[in-house]
Design an enzyme around this catalytic site. Structure first.
Site, PDB file in Angstrom:
ATOM      1  N   HIS A 191       0.815  -1.209   0.000  1.00 43.46           N
ATOM      2  CA  HIS A 191       0.000   0.000   0.000  1.00 43.46           C
ATOM      3  C   HIS A 191       0.853   1.267   0.000  1.00 43.46           C
ATOM      4  CE1 HIS A 191      -0.273  -0.572   4.671  1.00 43.46           C
ATOM      5  NE2 HIS A 191       0.913  -0.167   4.307  1.00 43.46           N
ATOM      6  N   ASN A 192       0.357   2.260  -0.707  1.00 40.84           N
ATOM      7  CA  ASN A 192       0.977   3.591  -0.801  1.00 40.84           C
ATOM      8  C   ASN A 192       2.347   3.596  -1.484  1.00 40.84           C
ATOM      9  OD1 ASN A 192      -0.820   3.722   1.904  1.00 40.84           O
ATOM     10  ND2 ASN A 192      -0.782   5.742   0.928  1.00 40.84           N
TER      11      ASN A 192
END
Length: 340
Positions: A235-236
């Protein structure tokens, strides 16, 4: 197709019989009469000379090769173009299968093909000339650009944005929840993953790749990046443009991969790592922290030249250990009588 016509197609310079008929494209070891092959470097000269190919793509003319030669600035690129010319056929528009589920609230562009058992949810937008193969799931409010190919059994979760001319191979999952938990009261509590994923134009994503949605904000794959099979993007993560990610790489959350970076297979990228543009990371490397532009290998990584030297020493450790023990024994035998 005559070799002269191929020279015109590639904008190359021809030496030899331009009327030579070319029917296919193949590597030197597999080529047969009527094929054209390529010389990637002089270390493959013997293989090319012994090949049954009728012609050879070269960067510079080679006197030792008796076959007709077609000189181009990048023979391997020319080889790829000819593979597309001879073998790759565009996906014909076959319309929308009656056995696919298409929400009435979805927007489907012109000349889109959607095969059996695809599921297109509310608010989905699919651009012109895209192809969605059987078993594909596209979740609510996701967007697929123009000219995309989504291969069978791919999952594109809700609120994901896919650019144009993107290829996603079978079994990929785009937009699954990021791996986020907080420990409290003896229990791991899930952190809701409410962000999204953006895949920019001209990206290719291999089979079984997983790209997690951001906790908040965006996980992004930059334009022109190519991802091999079985890569995990946390994620991210921010992956730059024209990056190459080889198979089985794991990229931890919130890492930044600079433009034009190349990372070898089975490398592990720790969370919050930053890799400078143009960096090369060897296979099975372990990467963390701030990585300046360079060529690295090992776990943890070190400059590639140093890693080669260290690897040579590592292979000799048993021998070196034995020599040290022998030296220690010799030292003990020459100690002064007082020390004995």
């Amino acid at each position: 197709m005559k070799l002269q016509a191929l020279a015109e197609l590639l904008g190359g310079e021809l030496r030899g019989n331009g009327n030579t008929e070319i029917w296919g494209v193949s590597g030197a070891s597999d080529a047969k009469e009527g094929d054209i092959t390529f010389l990637a470097g002089m270390k493959w000269l013997k293989e090319v000379k012994g090949s049954s190919a009728s012609a050879v793509l070269v960067k510079e003319f080679v006197d030792e090769i008796a076959k007709p030669q077609l000189k181009t600035g990048n023979p391997q690129y020319a080889f790829a173009k000819l593979l597309s010319h001879f073998y790759v056929r565009p996906h014909p528009c076959k319309g929308i299968s009656s056995r696919a589920f298409i929400s009435e609230k979805a927007s489907i562009g012109q000349d889109v093909t959607i095969y059996d058992f695809a599921y297109i949810a509310d608010g989905v937008r699919i651009g012109a000339k895209s192809v969605v193969y059987p078993g594909v799931f596209i979740g609510e409010d996701s967007t697929v650009g123009e000219g995309c190919t989504i291969h069978p059994n791919t999952t594109i979760r809700e609120r994901v944005t896919i650019g144009s001319n993107v290829v996603i191979h079978s079994g990929a999952v785009i937009g699954a929840d990021g791996f986020g938990y907080v420990f409290e009261g003896g229990v791991h509590h899930k952190i809701p993953q409410v962000g999204t994923v953006v895949i920019e134009d001209d990206v290719e994503i291999g089979a079984g790749v997983t790209i997690d949605r951001a906790t908040t904000g965006t996980t992004r794959i930059g334009r022109g990046t190519k991802i091999d099979n079985l890569v995990q993007v946390g994620h991210n993560v921010q992956v730059g443009r024209n990056v190459i990610l080889v198979a089985q790489i794991g990229i931890g959350g919130s890492s930044h991969i600079g433009d034009h970076t190349i990372i070898g297979g089975q490398a592990g990228i720790a969370d919050h790592t930053t890799i400078a543009p143009g960096t090369m990371i060897g296979a099975q490397s372990g990467v963390l922290g701030e990585v300046q532009r360079g060529i690295y290998s090992g776990s943890p990584i070190m400059p590639h030249r140093d890693w080669l030297k260290a690897s040579a020493v590592f292979a000799r450790l048993p021998e070196l250990k034995k020599k040290i023990e022998e030296l220690e024994k010799s030292i003990r035998t020459i100690q002064s009588p007082e020390e004995q």
